[in-house]
Motif scaffolding. Structure first.
Motif, PDB file in Angstrom:
ATOM      1  N   LEU A  20      52.957   9.013  63.429  1.00 46.92           N
ATOM      2  CA  LEU A  20      54.356   9.134  63.031  1.00 46.92           C
ATOM      3  C   LEU A  20      54.843   7.845  62.830  1.00 46.92           C
ATOM      4  O   LEU A  20      55.869   7.730  62.158  1.00 46.92           O
ATOM      5  N   GLU A  21      54.128   6.809  63.399  1.00 41.76           N
ATOM      6  CA  GLU A  21      54.547   5.329  62.868  1.00 41.76           C
ATOM      7  C   GLU A  21      54.049   4.784  61.648  1.00 41.76           C
ATOM      8  O   GLU A  21      54.596   3.920  60.829  1.00 41.76           O
ATOM      9  N   ASN A  75      53.600   4.751  57.531  1.00 41.96           N
ATOM     10  CA  ASN A  75      54.854   5.049  56.555  1.00 41.96           C
ATOM     11  C   ASN A  75      54.251   6.116  55.623  1.00 41.96           C
ATOM     12  O   ASN A  75      54.091   5.450  54.283  1.00 41.96           O
ATOM     13  N   THR A  83      57.804  10.379  51.858  1.00 44.62           N
ATOM     14  CA  THR A  83      58.433  11.528  52.229  1.00 44.62           C
ATOM     15  C   THR A  83      58.958  12.125  51.158  1.00 44.62           C
ATOM     16  O   THR A  83      59.199  11.367  49.784  1.00 44.62           O
ATOM     17  N   LYS A 101      55.745  13.987  57.820  1.00 49.65           N
ATOM     18  CA  LYS A 101      56.580  13.478  58.936  1.00 49.65           C
ATOM     19  C   LYS A 101      57.061  14.720  59.544  1.00 49.65           C
ATOM     20  O   LYS A 101      57.092  14.778  60.883  1.00 49.65           O
ATOM     21  N   GLU A 102      57.667  15.704  58.912  1.00 50.69           N
ATOM     22  CA  GLU A 102      58.266  16.937  59.623  1.00 50.69           C
ATOM     23  C   GLU A 102      57.064  17.583  60.178  1.00 50.69           C
ATOM     24  O   GLU A 102      57.286  17.918  61.322  1.00 50.69           O
ATOM     25  N   THR A 119      55.992  15.883  63.412  1.00 49.84           N
ATOM     26  CA  THR A 119      57.150  15.982  64.477  1.00 49.84           C
ATOM     27  C   THR A 119      56.885  17.269  65.016  1.00 49.84           C
ATOM     28  O   THR A 119      57.161  17.358  66.243  1.00 49.84           O
TER      29      THR A 119
END
Length: 139
Positions: A33-34, A36, A39, A118-119, A122
Protein backbone atom coordinates in the motif's frame (compact mmCIF):
# COMPACT_ATOMS: atom_id res chain seq x y z
CA UNK A 1 5.37 -46.25 18.60
CA UNK A 2 2.12 -44.70 19.81
CA UNK A 3 4.00 -41.85 21.49
CA UNK A 4 5.83 -41.17 18.21
CA UNK A 5 2.51 -40.96 16.32
CA UNK A 6 1.05 -38.59 18.94
CA UNK A 7 4.21 -36.46 18.74
CA UNK A 8 3.99 -36.27 14.91
CA UNK A 9 0.30 -35.36 15.04
CA UNK A 10 1.12 -32.59 17.50
CA UNK A 11 3.82 -31.23 15.19
CA UNK A 12 1.44 -31.30 12.21
CA UNK A 13 -1.20 -29.45 14.21
CA UNK A 14 1.27 -26.74 15.25
CA UNK A 15 2.51 -26.44 11.65
CA UNK A 16 -1.04 -26.14 10.31
CA UNK A 17 -1.87 -23.44 12.87
CA UNK A 18 1.26 -21.51 11.91
CA UNK A 19 0.49 -21.87 8.21
CA UNK A 20 -3.03 -20.49 8.77
CA UNK A 21 -1.58 -17.30 10.20
CA UNK A 22 -2.39 -14.17 8.25
CA UNK A 23 -0.06 -11.71 10.00
CA UNK A 24 2.55 -11.91 7.26
CA UNK A 25 -0.06 -11.31 4.57
CA UNK A 26 -1.24 -8.19 6.43
CA UNK A 27 2.33 -6.93 6.88
CA UNK A 28 3.27 -7.46 3.21
CA UNK A 29 -0.01 -6.00 1.95
CA UNK A 30 0.57 -2.93 4.11
CA UNK A 31 4.02 -2.53 2.51
CA UNK A 32 2.45 -2.74 -0.95
CA UNK A 33 0.00 0.00 0.00
CA UNK A 34 3.02 2.28 0.39
CA UNK A 35 3.93 1.77 -3.30
CA UNK A 36 2.77 4.47 -5.71
CA UNK A 37 0.58 2.38 -8.02
CA UNK A 38 -1.35 4.09 -10.79
CA UNK A 39 -4.84 4.95 -9.58
CA UNK A 40 -7.90 4.92 -11.74
CA UNK A 41 -11.66 4.68 -11.42
CA UNK A 42 -12.72 1.15 -12.41
CA UNK A 43 -16.34 2.21 -12.81
CA UNK A 44 -15.44 4.65 -15.60
CA UNK A 45 -12.63 3.03 -17.57
CA UNK A 46 -11.37 -0.24 -18.97
CA UNK A 47 -7.80 0.98 -19.31
CA UNK A 48 -6.57 0.09 -15.83
CA UNK A 49 -6.04 -3.02 -13.73
CA UNK A 50 -9.32 -3.60 -11.91
CA UNK A 51 -9.32 -6.31 -9.24
CA UNK A 52 -12.11 -8.00 -7.24
CA UNK A 53 -13.12 -6.12 -4.09
CA UNK A 54 -16.16 -8.10 -2.89
CA UNK A 55 -17.37 -11.61 -3.57
CA UNK A 56 -20.16 -13.12 -1.44
CA UNK A 57 -18.01 -15.14 0.94
CA UNK A 58 -15.32 -16.39 -1.45
CA UNK A 59 -12.85 -13.62 -0.65
CA UNK A 60 -9.85 -15.91 -0.54
CA UNK A 61 -10.47 -17.11 -4.11
CA UNK A 62 -10.77 -13.51 -5.26
CA UNK A 63 -7.62 -12.47 -3.41
CA UNK A 64 -5.68 -15.32 -5.07
CA UNK A 65 -7.04 -14.28 -8.47
CA UNK A 66 -6.26 -10.61 -7.85
CA UNK A 67 -2.65 -11.25 -6.87
CA UNK A 68 -2.25 -13.61 -9.84
CA UNK A 69 -3.36 -10.79 -12.14
CA UNK A 70 -1.03 -8.33 -10.41
CA UNK A 71 1.85 -10.80 -10.78
CA UNK A 72 1.17 -11.26 -14.50
CA UNK A 73 0.34 -7.65 -15.39
CA UNK A 74 2.32 -5.16 -13.33
CA UNK A 75 5.69 -3.88 -14.43
CA UNK A 76 7.31 -3.10 -11.08
CA UNK A 77 10.75 -3.36 -9.53
CA UNK A 78 11.97 -6.73 -8.27
CA UNK A 79 11.38 -5.93 -4.59
CA UNK A 80 7.70 -5.17 -5.20
CA UNK A 81 7.34 -8.14 -7.56
CA UNK A 82 8.80 -10.50 -4.93
CA UNK A 83 6.35 -9.15 -2.34
CA UNK A 84 3.41 -9.72 -4.71
CA UNK A 85 4.62 -13.26 -5.46
CA UNK A 86 5.10 -13.98 -1.75
CA UNK A 87 1.57 -12.82 -0.85
CA UNK A 88 0.14 -14.78 -3.77
CA UNK A 89 1.91 -17.95 -2.61
CA UNK A 90 0.76 -17.40 0.99
CA UNK A 91 -2.83 -16.99 -0.16
CA UNK A 92 -2.61 -20.13 -2.30
CA UNK A 93 -1.27 -22.03 0.70
CA UNK A 94 -4.19 -20.85 2.84
CA UNK A 95 -6.54 -21.96 0.09
CA UNK A 96 -4.85 -25.35 -0.38
CA UNK A 97 -4.73 -26.32 3.30
CA UNK A 98 -8.29 -25.10 3.77
CA UNK A 99 -7.84 -23.20 6.99
CA UNK A 100 -11.16 -23.48 8.77
CA UNK A 101 -13.31 -20.35 8.85
CA UNK A 102 -10.75 -18.40 6.85
CA UNK A 103 -12.63 -16.77 3.99
CA UNK A 104 -12.63 -19.98 2.04
CA UNK A 105 -15.21 -21.65 -0.07
CA UNK A 106 -14.94 -24.17 -2.85
CA UNK A 107 -16.26 -21.77 -5.49
CA UNK A 108 -14.16 -19.70 -7.89
CA UNK A 109 -14.12 -15.93 -7.59
CA UNK A 110 -17.28 -14.20 -8.82
CA UNK A 111 -16.77 -10.59 -7.75
CA UNK A 112 -19.68 -8.24 -7.07
CA UNK A 113 -17.45 -5.23 -7.63
CA UNK A 114 -13.93 -4.31 -8.66
CA UNK A 115 -11.49 -1.62 -7.69
CA UNK A 116 -8.06 -0.32 -8.58
CA UNK A 117 -4.89 -1.75 -7.01
CA UNK A 118 -5.01 0.49 -3.92
CA UNK A 119 -8.67 -0.37 -3.30
CA UNK A 120 -7.96 -4.09 -3.74
CA UNK A 121 -4.98 -4.03 -1.37
CA UNK A 122 -6.99 -2.08 1.22
CA UNK A 123 -9.76 -4.70 1.07
CA UNK A 124 -7.20 -7.51 1.47
CA UNK A 125 -5.57 -5.81 4.47
CA UNK A 126 -8.80 -4.91 6.27
CA UNK A 127 -10.37 -8.31 5.60
CA UNK A 128 -7.46 -10.16 7.18
CA UNK A 129 -7.36 -7.69 10.08
CA UNK A 130 -11.02 -8.57 10.71
CA UNK A 131 -10.14 -12.27 10.61
CA UNK A 132 -7.57 -11.69 13.35
CA UNK A 133 -10.08 -9.70 15.44
CA UNK A 134 -12.64 -12.49 15.08
CA UNK A 135 -10.07 -15.03 16.25
CA UNK A 136 -9.27 -12.83 19.24
CA UNK A 137 -5.67 -12.22 18.14
CA UNK A 138 -3.77 -9.05 17.53
CA UNK A 139 -2.07 -7.66 14.43
Amino acid sequence: MLSYIVFCCGLLYVQAQRNCSVNEIIRNTHKLLEVNFETCDCSHTNSCLCLPTSSNGCELSCFVDGFQRMKETLKVDNRVKRRIIHIHQSLQMLQNIQCTNLLSCSEPCHPNSTGNIKEFLTVVETTFQQVIKQKGGKK
